[in-house]
Design an enzyme around this catalytic site. Structure first.
Site, mmCIF file in Angstrom:
data_model
loop_
_atom_site.group_PDB
_atom_site.id
_atom_site.type_symbol
_atom_site.label_atom_id
_atom_site.label_comp_id
_atom_site.label_asym_id
_atom_site.label_seq_id
_atom_site.Cartn_x
_atom_site.Cartn_y
_atom_site.Cartn_z
ATOM 1 C CB SER A 9 -0.923 -0.064 1.298
ATOM 2 O OG SER A 9 -0.211 -0.098 2.311
ATOM 3 C CG ASP A 167 -4.744 5.085 7.729
ATOM 4 O OD1 ASP A 167 -3.619 5.588 8.091
ATOM 5 O OD2 ASP A 167 -4.737 3.984 6.683
ATOM 6 C CG HIS A 170 -1.716 3.554 4.911
ATOM 7 N ND1 HIS A 170 -2.826 2.745 5.178
ATOM 8 C CD2 HIS A 170 -1.230 2.271 4.159
ATOM 9 C CE1 HIS A 170 -3.074 1.531 5.060
ATOM 10 N NE2 HIS A 170 -1.950 1.135 4.322
#
Length: 194
Positions: A9, A167, A170
């Protein structure tokens, strides 16, 4: 120059609200500033582990420079270091055999993530370091270049919550800029070989 981002990611840019603030576009912009013409593709996807790299390499096709960011999901899913490192080795070896220069950012130090309880931070940091060291040995053995991103950015992420996205896991746009800055010197070195 065909530049490809592979991995998880972070390589895919999760956490940034704008594509241009993610690793691929930031590195492409940096290389363009040095006079390179860049064709960028991103084969990374959220949740990817080292086991997913082989398929990403196949999907990428012919590339000149591959940047691999992998390891966080291996750590969170307790993949043994020797297993993930071998999978990374094989992906780097395949890329090198196809003529690509390869830069790898090894596993981050997950102890700086806010969700990690303070009592476990030393254990998580040690596990992250052990995993990254196994990856480093594998990358070098396969002929790739290790960018020591975690050394450059871990203290910054630990000290500055704004480098994390909403979040709190990240990177934010600012976090991606910090990672891209840490990756850029190694990417410059391999790009000069093309």
């Amino acid at each position: 120059m065909r530049l490809c981002l592979l991995g998880d990611s972070i390589a895919a840019g999760v956490g940034s609200t704008r594509r241009e603030d993610t690793l691929g576009p930031l590195l492409a912009q940096h290389l363009r500033g040095l006079g390179h013409r860049i064709d960028l593709q991103v084969r990374a996807f959220p949740g990817a582990r080292s086991a997913d790299l082989r398929a990403q390499v196949r999907a990428a096709g012919a590339v000149d420079v591959a940047v691999v960011v992998i390891g966080a999901n291996d750590l969170t899913r307790f993949v043994p270091p020797e297993v993930g490192a071998q999978q990374l080795h094989d992906a780097v070896a395949d890329l090198r055999a196809a003529g690509a220069e390869v830069v790898v950012a090894t596993a981050p130090d997950l102890s700086v993530v806010a969700h990690v309880p303070p009592a476990l931070r030393d254990v998580v940091s040690a596990a992250s370091r052990q995993y990254a060291e196994a990856q480093q040995r594998a990358v070098i053995r396969a002929g790739g270049v290790v960018a020591h991103v975690e050394r450059a950015v871990t203290p910054r992420f630990a000290a500055d919550p704004s480098l994390f996205a909403g979040d709190r896991f990240h990177p934010s746009a600012a976090g991606y800029r910090a990672i891209a800055e840490a990756l850029a010197p190694a990417v410059e070195v391999v790009a000069a070989r093309i």
